[in-house]
Design an enzyme around this catalytic site. Sequence first.
Site, PDB file in Angstrom:
ATOM      1  N   ASP A  53      -9.652  -3.511 -19.278  1.00  0.00           N
ATOM      2  CA  ASP A  53      -9.950  -4.350 -20.444  1.00  0.00           C
ATOM      3  C   ASP A  53      -8.630  -4.816 -21.055  1.00  0.00           C
ATOM      4  O   ASP A  53      -7.845  -4.007 -21.544  1.00  0.00           O
ATOM      5  CB  ASP A  53     -10.759  -3.549 -21.463  1.00  0.00           C
ATOM      6  N   HIS A  98       0.807  -1.218   0.000  1.00  0.00           N
ATOM      7  CA  HIS A  98       0.000   0.000   0.000  1.00  0.00           C
ATOM      8  C   HIS A  98       0.841   1.269   0.000  1.00  0.00           C
ATOM      9  O   HIS A  98       0.363   2.344  -0.385  1.00  0.00           O
ATOM     10  CB  HIS A  98      -0.957   0.013   1.196  1.00  0.00           C
TER      11      HIS A  98
END
Length: 425
Positions: free
Chosen positions: A363, A152
């Site tokens: 995508d 993180h």
Amino acid sequence: MSAAVVTKSTPVLVVGPPGGDDATVHLTSSFDRSAVPFRVTALLLFDRSIPQPAETIRTAVSEALAHYRPVAGRLAADADGDGDLLRIEGAAGVPFVAASARCALADVAAPLLGSLAVWYPGGLCRHADPLLLVQVTEFACGGFAVAATWNHVLTDGEGMAQFLGAVGELARGASPAPSVRPLRADDDSLPRLPQSLVAAQKQALSCVFNRDFALLDFTVPAGLIGRVRADFDAAGLDGGKQPCTVFEAVSAVLWQCRTRAAVVSVSDEAPVALSFAANVRRLVGARPGYYGNCAVVQSVTSTRGQVANGAVVDVARMIRRAKERIPDLLVPSGTTTEQGAMALPYHTLVLSCWRNLGFETTDFGGGRPARVTWHGEETVVPGCVVCPPGKDGDKDGVSVMSLCVRPEHADALLAELTTSADLKL
């Protein structure tokens, strides 16, 4: 279903093209300094095949590292700092695992999700560990999964979604370079958070990791969400300034149901709390393409009786008010929580909302993911991730993955959600 249905190859180290700039990135912004090096795993599940998914995505990751070189780096302590500063240096690479599953994507359930990702050896990432781990799993049906596990300190959810979006553009040949020009260091434009807030957030997220929570994968029904939003708006709560959001409705339902199920054997005056991460890029004017950390944690405290026994729309109003106070966190006189008694760790629910971060638009050549979810095997505090909609939207409801209750409270939480869905609010 046994995780043994997944076969993994030996990890390979993916590096960017030669000749790039390995400039050091000094993590001096308040947002980076408040980040704790715990791991986060995003799982993107695709039900439409692409040619050679693992090889296609591995190549695209390498190409993306030409533009996101810090992603391939490693953390190091900043010798010129005060002992609390870090830097990202080098471009050693991203470990990449190709895997195959002897089942269809439709058969994937929560127990199998852990085998779809690469994991760090410990709950907290070490300086020498890679900042990102990637696994691509191909399923017998032709679908595939992409798992990104990252430290993180490297970035928050929107930053990782931006990186994966760039990998997708390169994988499908949409352009020779990412359409969004990445920017990791943005110290000149980001505000300095109050030191008290930085210290409080680091302390809250640096607790000992707890493995005693049940991993639950469930959906908050669309009908229940719609009723909460409609009742909130019909009551004219908050002066009708803004319609109730999906996040406010879902978080109100989760906080109320979990309080009823898990905060038991205490008086109705016992304090309970809800904390949630807030992406503040737009609020602070972060420059386009910035993919470092830019989030704060907001909290709201109430009593068990008010949350468990009150109207859910009143709980949603508490959350709305907490959201409205987020700008106060960014000024020196800001406070991180409402005044009142401190809630015990198990009486606190932490939410992370992944909606609208960009994961759902990724995508790699076969269209958007059928599902985006989170996975963890351990947690710092009781927490839930509110997942983004799949390609079919929120038709059935909002997906939630959680490690927020002990096993003995899991059935009660699911029962509370079912009861709330069946009742008129």
